[in-house]
Design an enzyme around this catalytic site. Structure first.
Site, PDB file in Angstrom:
ATOM      1  N   SER A  23      45.456   9.547 -31.274  1.00  0.00           N
ATOM      2  CA  SER A  23      45.759  10.082 -32.594  1.00  0.00           C
ATOM      3  C   SER A  23      47.150  10.688 -32.621  1.00  0.00           C
ATOM      4  O   SER A  23      47.607  11.268 -31.632  1.00  0.00           O
ATOM      5  CB  SER A  23      44.730  11.157 -32.976  1.00  0.00           C
ATOM      6  N   SER A  24      47.799  10.586 -33.763  1.00  0.00           N
ATOM      7  CA  SER A  24      49.116  11.206 -33.933  1.00  0.00           C
ATOM      8  C   SER A  24      48.991  12.662 -34.377  1.00  0.00           C
ATOM      9  O   SER A  24      49.991  13.370 -34.434  1.00  0.00           O
ATOM     10  CB  SER A  24      49.924  10.425 -34.973  1.00  0.00           C
ATOM     11  N   LYS A  50      42.581  13.179 -28.223  1.00  0.00           N
ATOM     12  CA  LYS A  50      41.681  12.122 -28.695  1.00  0.00           C
ATOM     13  C   LYS A  50      42.048  10.794 -28.025  1.00  0.00           C
ATOM     14  O   LYS A  50      43.211  10.425 -27.950  1.00  0.00           O
ATOM     15  CB  LYS A  50      41.785  11.974 -30.209  1.00  0.00           C
ATOM     16  N   VAL A  51      41.041  10.084 -27.537  1.00  0.00           N
ATOM     17  CA  VAL A  51      41.241   8.781 -26.911  1.00  0.00           C
ATOM     18  C   VAL A  51      40.287   7.789 -27.561  1.00  0.00           C
ATOM     19  O   VAL A  51      39.086   8.059 -27.692  1.00  0.00           O
ATOM     20  CB  VAL A  51      40.975   8.833 -25.388  1.00  0.00           C
ATOM     21  N   ASN A  52      40.816   6.666 -27.982  1.00  0.00           N
ATOM     22  CA  ASN A  52      40.035   5.688 -28.740  1.00  0.00           C
ATOM     23  C   ASN A  52      39.738   4.430 -27.917  1.00  0.00           C
ATOM     24  O   ASN A  52      40.475   4.109 -26.976  1.00  0.00           O
ATOM     25  CB  ASN A  52      40.781   5.296 -30.012  1.00  0.00           C
ATOM     26  N   THR A  65      53.941 -35.893 -40.957  1.00  0.00           N
ATOM     27  CA  THR A  65      55.009 -36.876 -40.756  1.00  0.00           C
ATOM     28  C   THR A  65      56.329 -36.196 -40.403  1.00  0.00           C
ATOM     29  O   THR A  65      57.093 -36.690 -39.565  1.00  0.00           O
ATOM     30  CB  THR A  65      55.179 -37.742 -42.014  1.00  0.00           C
ATOM     31  N   ASN A 119      62.453 -44.609 -35.166  1.00  0.00           N
ATOM     32  CA  ASN A 119      61.256 -45.336 -35.600  1.00  0.00           C
ATOM     33  C   ASN A 119      60.974 -46.552 -34.728  1.00  0.00           C
ATOM     34  O   ASN A 119      59.846 -46.749 -34.259  1.00  0.00           O
ATOM     35  CB  ASN A 119      61.399 -45.782 -37.059  1.00  0.00           C
ATOM     36  N   SER A 138      52.064 -44.434 -35.802  1.00  0.00           N
ATOM     37  CA  SER A 138      52.213 -43.904 -37.153  1.00  0.00           C
ATOM     38  C   SER A 138      51.983 -42.409 -37.067  1.00  0.00           C
ATOM     39  O   SER A 138      51.233 -41.935 -36.202  1.00  0.00           O
ATOM     40  CB  SER A 138      51.185 -44.540 -38.098  1.00  0.00           C
ATOM     41  N   THR A 198      17.064  -0.978 -30.841  1.00  0.00           N
ATOM     42  CA  THR A 198      16.898  -2.031 -31.840  1.00  0.00           C
ATOM     43  C   THR A 198      17.054  -1.372 -33.204  1.00  0.00           C
ATOM     44  O   THR A 198      16.591  -0.242 -33.410  1.00  0.00           O
ATOM     45  CB  THR A 198      15.516  -2.706 -31.737  1.00  0.00           C
ATOM     46  N   HIS A 199      17.735  -2.047 -34.125  1.00  0.00           N
ATOM     47  CA  HIS A 199      18.063  -1.454 -35.435  1.00  0.00           C
ATOM     48  C   HIS A 199      18.899  -0.190 -35.276  1.00  0.00           C
ATOM     49  O   HIS A 199      18.844   0.714 -36.126  1.00  0.00           O
ATOM     50  CB  HIS A 199      16.791  -1.130 -36.230  1.00  0.00           C
ATOM     51  N   SER A 236      50.243 -34.978 -43.626  1.00  0.00           N
ATOM     52  CA  SER A 236      50.038 -35.882 -42.488  1.00  0.00           C
ATOM     53  C   SER A 236      50.753 -35.408 -41.242  1.00  0.00           C
ATOM     54  O   SER A 236      50.497 -35.910 -40.146  1.00  0.00           O
ATOM     55  CB  SER A 236      50.562 -37.277 -42.841  1.00  0.00           C
ATOM     56  N   GLU A 239      38.494  -2.565 -29.968  1.00  0.00           N
ATOM     57  CA  GLU A 239      38.979  -2.691 -31.343  1.00  0.00           C
ATOM     58  C   GLU A 239      39.886  -3.910 -31.491  1.00  0.00           C
ATOM     59  O   GLU A 239      39.783  -4.668 -32.468  1.00  0.00           O
ATOM     60  CB  GLU A 239      39.735  -1.420 -31.745  1.00  0.00           C
TER      61      GLU A 239
END
Length: 461
Positions: free
Chosen positions: A313-314, A319-321, A101, A126, A134, A182-183, A99, A326
């Site tokens: 990349s290490s 390389k570039v992503n 509470t 209270n 409540s 397409t596809h 709940s 992502e």
């Protein structure tokens, strides 16, 4: 917290509480009972909890149920809670009593303790802070208030920014044609403006869906008290609290027309989460399109270049992503998972109360937060700065055998299929092959197979 303790007591007896903690015994029991995740309730939730307690005190003052001195002290303490200055005093785990509470009493105890400082009167958690309330109507109300504010203040502006960024980029790329797919296979051409316009429309449609759900999220169950009957709450309490919350936030809250529904179910949260899942699907589609269009740079589609933000990349130099798309895809996956949790939690309403309220709050607010940030990042770090590789798009268009579709009204489907197969088999431009296999002139073919004209629809005869 201090290593020293004070002794507190509640209806279950005495226990030790850290000496400098603002919370009291019921919060301490929750801390001891639920050492589960170490993850406390979200900041947006605590903010809304403070706002609801402030609004409740104002309503009870207006109704003559709370004296001005106590009401003022509670209001000031509740504002401190909503401001975030005492978030460290909300230690209760997300995975707690269903709940919520424990979180409600956490707020009641913190506010009561702060409100009692420097006063010669007692403020009871209270009797005063929780007056007319409540946990069963407070926590669903807090979920809805926090979700509505997160949506209106963060998510919708971020979505509008993304849509506007897409529109601006689409205008910048006006007239540049690319191969449609397409596809994942070559199809008739489209313009970049049309493709980005599709994405923009998806985002704007999501805004409409989310706004539609928020109309119901803004209907608050506070005033229904324990089971929806309003026991111990003034009949005007719920409507007055909603009116105060509207003044405090600018959000058009109102009391629910049926308190029983708002307390026993979490249908409004499930609905809103479902719309967030739809948005997640849209964002994943857009992000994946960007990734595919950017793929390469030599062996992929290579239609665009996304901004280079960090080494990819290490081990592979240079390389570039596509890191932003992502990240957006991961956000989308997380939101879809959050929706699954909220869906299961939404089914957990037994008779007059849902008993998975804290986990609904956590997942709903998390989805709202990460979607907001993802939209901003996608707009500012991917859409704004990507460049079209026009040489690649033009070469692909020239070799696209599917362009022969435009000749169907003139030469028929069967001959068109023969031309397309030969052009693909020989790796030759469709115009050359069509010139050899039909009596159409070079001028006719230039006119009928103009890629930009083909993006405008209609029959070219």
């Amino acid at each position: 917290m201090s290593t020293e303790f004070r002794i507190e007591s509640d209806s279950m007896g005495e226990l030790s509480v850290p000496a400098d903690a603002l919370w009291g015994p019921q919060t301490q029991r929750a801390v001891q009972n639920f050492p589960i995740s170490g993850q406390t309730m979200p900041r947006d939730f605590i903010r809304a909890l403070g706002l609801v307690k402030e609004a409740a005190a104002i309503a009870n003052l207006e109704l003559g149920l709370l004296d001005e001195a106590r009401a003022t002290a509670i209001i000031n303490a509740a504002r401190t809670v909503s401001s975030g200055r005492v978030d460290g005093h909300f230690p209760v785990d997300v995975f707690q009593t269903g709940s919520g509470t424990s979180s409600n009493m956490n707020a009641n105890e913190v506010i009561a303790r702060m409100a009692s400082l420097d006063h010669d009167f007692v403020i009871h958690p209270n009797d005063h802070v929780n007056m007319g309330q409540s946990s069963n109507d407070v926590i669903p109300t807090v979920i809805q208030v926090s979700a509505a504010l997160a949506a209106y203040e963060k998510l919708i502006p971020s979505l509008q920014h993304l849509a506007e960024t897409l529109d601006i980029k689409g205008e910048e790329l006006a007239g540049i044609v690319k191969t449609g797919r397409t596809h994942l296979m070559d199809a008739m051409p489209v313009t970049f403006t049309q493709e980005l316009g599709c994405w923009s429309k998806q985002i704007r449609s999501n805004i409409k869906r989310i706004r539609g759900a928020l109309k119901r999220v803004r209907q608050l169950p506070l005033g229904g008290s324990a089971v929806g009957t309003g026991i111990n709450a003034h009949p005007e309490f719920g409507p007055r609290v909603a009116a105060v919350l509207q003044k405090l936030t600018g959000c058009k809250f109102r009391a629910s027309a049926n308190y029983f529904e708002g307390i026993s179910s979490q249908d409004v949260s499930v609905e809103l989460s479902g719309q967030l899942k739809t948005l997640a699907c849209s964002l994943m589609k857009i992000a994946n399109d960007l990734r595919l269009m950017n793929s390469g740079p030599l062996a992929g589609i290579g239609e665009i270049e996304l901004p280079a933000l960090q080494p990819g990349s290490s081990i592979m130099p240079g390389k570039v992503n596509p890191v932003i798309p992502e990240a957006v895809c991961m956000v989308a996956a997380q939101v879809i998972g959050n929706d699954a949790t909220i869906t299961v939690a939404g089914q957990s309403g037994a008779f007059q109360l849902n008993v998975m309220l804290p986990v609904v709050a956590e997942n709903l607010l998390r989805s709202l937060g990460i979607l907001s940030s993802a939209c901003d990042v996608l707009a500012d770090k991917a859409i704004v700065g990507f460049k079209v590789r026009e040489d690649n798009t033009r070469k692909a268009l020239e070799r696209n055998p599917i362009l022969v579709t435009a000749l169907n009204p003139v030469i028929g489907y069967e001959l068109g299929a023969e031309i397309a197969k030969k052009a693909y088999r020989k790796g030759r431009p469709i115009k050359q092959v069509a010139r050899e296999m039909t009596d159409l002139s070079a001028a006719d073919l230039d006119r009928l197979l103009d890629p930009l004209e083909l993006t405008k629809g209609g029959i070219k005869t």
